[in-house]
Write a protein that holds these residues in place. Structure first.
Motif, PDB file in Angstrom:
ATOM      1  N   CYS A   1      39.454  30.161  46.743  1.00 49.76           N
ATOM      2  CA  CYS A   1      38.115  29.751  46.315  1.00 49.76           C
ATOM      3  C   CYS A   1      37.299  31.021  46.120  1.00 49.76           C
ATOM      4  O   CYS A   1      36.757  31.264  45.050  1.00 49.76           O
TER       5      CYS A   1
ATOM      6  N   ARG B   1      43.215  33.046  40.165  1.00 48.59           N
ATOM      7  CA  ARG B   1      41.773  32.809  40.237  1.00 48.59           C
ATOM      8  C   ARG B   1      41.174  33.356  41.532  1.00 48.59           C
ATOM      9  O   ARG B   1      41.873  33.445  42.569  1.00 48.59           O
TER      10      ARG B   1
ATOM     11  N   LYS C   1      29.558  33.353  44.318  1.00 44.39           N
ATOM     12  CA  LYS C   1      29.748  31.951  44.693  1.00 44.39           C
ATOM     13  C   LYS C   1      28.460  31.154  44.634  1.00 44.39           C
ATOM     14  O   LYS C   1      27.485  31.494  45.306  1.00 44.39           O
TER      15      LYS C   1
ATOM     16  N   HIS D   1      38.777  20.779  43.647  1.00 43.84           N
ATOM     17  CA  HIS D   1      37.377  20.367  43.737  1.00 43.84           C
ATOM     18  C   HIS D   1      37.197  18.867  43.538  1.00 43.84           C
ATOM     19  O   HIS D   1      36.188  18.315  43.965  1.00 43.84           O
TER      20      HIS D   1
ATOM     21  N   GLU E   1      43.128  25.717  44.524  1.00 46.90           N
ATOM     22  CA  GLU E   1      42.711  26.780  45.439  1.00 46.90           C
ATOM     23  C   GLU E   1      43.772  27.032  46.527  1.00 46.90           C
ATOM     24  O   GLU E   1      44.197  26.102  47.217  1.00 46.90           O
TER      25      GLU E   1
ATOM     26  N   ASP F   1      35.033  26.418  51.151  1.00 49.53           N
ATOM     27  CA  ASP F   1      35.982  25.347  50.810  1.00 49.53           C
ATOM     28  C   ASP F   1      37.261  25.358  51.665  1.00 49.53           C
ATOM     29  O   ASP F   1      38.372  25.170  51.151  1.00 49.53           O
TER      30      ASP F   1
ATOM     31  N   GLN G   1      39.874  22.229  51.615  1.00 49.20           N
ATOM     32  CA  GLN G   1      40.704  21.861  50.470  1.00 49.20           C
ATOM     33  C   GLN G   1      41.740  22.916  50.091  1.00 49.20           C
ATOM     34  O   GLN G   1      42.562  22.692  49.214  1.00 49.20           O
TER      35      GLN G   1
END
Ligand code: PEP
Ligand code: MN
Length: 360
Positions: free
Chosen positions: A16, A40, A45, A193, A219, A230, A233
């Motif tokens: 993330c 990524r 953020k 997400h 992620e 995050d 997740q």
């Protein structure tokens, strides 16, 4: 660029947020053999509330250059301002993405688009936080108008007030409609997400592939529970690899004559049922019009909320026992009810203009 190759989806993965150089490199090395196409990391953020971790910013950009040098992976980050675009390009980031909180704001998107003029770097546009397809398409058009030739869309789900097992409701009908309107646009599913948890990641990724999405953005973090954003997740690189290996990639079509004949027959059945449905709907509208005329004669208003609630309640019951979700029943009945009202209004206003004519 963002399309399936050798029947394998285009894969984007990484943390993330870029937190430390060690964390970024550990994730990238953990993913190097997972067959991903793009690494990524969030550098700036967008956080809901102030005071949290708002990203490392520009100092994280050399870490991404190291990722490229050590693993050969291309990199992508989110950009939200012209300054961030210049910084990313200066440090050799390969692909930029526009986040959901920027897509909602045409001023932000235009600022990014202006900064991209003359630089044909690939750009991915996430859906806006609110379920507004036109806003999503508008952002894509702004980026294309800046001369960017490689544009793709990322479906990351939509904010809702309603409680659901998802962090962001997928509303699959919105990306499906985007596909219909822009069939050539690559479409990527950000299952992280949408889910907001680890347990549903595989299911949502599979659903996206079943809908013929071009790729996935997920992620991945070396120590997810300790992530600075995050945490719930994110998954470890080996869990990610397992998830990807367990996905079934379906073909878009087949040239097998038996398959083609069977699918043709089934589609014919669907067309016949659709025709039956239209005939039934037409019949229903005629009855609604009769009711409209009757209400008119008795000077009764069109909308009667108690009756509408009754239809809805009965519909839920009848739908459930036939395997139809409440969500579908509600949308279906609301559309029919709305159309009935339109027909009744036509009757009322026609009688109004008739009365007007008679006066003259
Ligand atoms: C992200 O990808 O980390 C992110 C902030 O996503 P979104 O813009 O979809 O909320
Ligand atoms: Mn995130």
């Amino acid at each position: 660029m963002f399309t399936k190759h050798d029947n394998k989806p285009f894969l984007i993965a990484g943390p993330c947020s870029a937190e430390t150089e060690e964390q970024v490199l550990a994730t990238a090395h953990g993913l190097a053999n997972a067959g991903i196409d793009l690494f990524r990391a969030g550098v700036w953020k967008p956080r809901t509330k102030p005071g949290g971790f708002e990203g490392v910013g520009s100092p994280a950009l050399p870490w991404l250059r190291r990722v490229k040098q050590e693993t050969g992976l291309k990199t992508t980050i989110e950009v939200a301002t012209a300054h961030q675009v210049y910084e990313a390009l200066k440090h050799g980031v390969d692909v930029l993405w526009i986040g959901a909180r920027s897509t909602v704001n045409p001023f932000s998107v235009q600022e990014i688009a202006d900064a991209l003029k003359g630089v044909d770097v690939p750009v991915l546009v996430k859906n806006p936080v609110n379920p507004d397809l036109e806003l999503w398409i508008g952002a894509i058009e702004r980026i294309r108008n800046a001369g960017v030739t490689n544009v793709g869309a990322i479906h990351r789900g939509f904010s809702t007030y309603a409680k659901s097992k998802f962090r962001n409701a997928p509303y699959w009908e919105i990306p499906i409609e985007l596909r219909r309107r822009m069939p050539e646009l690559p479409l990527i599913c950000d299952n992280s997400h949408i889910c907001g948890n680890r347990e549903d990641l595989h299911e949502v990724a599979q659903q996206a592939l079943d809908l013929n999405y071009d790729g996935l953005m997920t992620e991945v973090h070396p120590t997810p529970d300790a992530a600075w954003s995050d945490a719930k997740q994110q998954i470890m690189p080996f869990v990610y690899t397992e998830m990807i290996n367990n996905l079934i990639v379906r073909r878009e079509s087949s040239s097998n004559p038996e398959f083609l004949e069977n699918i043709e027959n089934l589609r014919h059945k669907i067309d016949e049922i659709d025709l039956d449905l239209f005939n039934l709907l037409a019949r229903r509208m005629r009855v609604a019009e009769d009711i409209g005329r009757y209400k008119l004669r008795n000077n009764i208003s069109i909308l009667q909320t108690t009756r509408w609630n009754e239809i809805l309640e009965k519909g839920f019951d009848q739908g459930r026992s036939r395997g139809l979700t409440d969500e579908f029943v509600e949308k279906f009945l609301a559309a029919i009810h709305n159309e009935s009202i339109v027909h009744q209004q036509q009757i009322m206003s026609a009688s109004g203009s008739l009365a007007g004519e008679q006066k003259h």
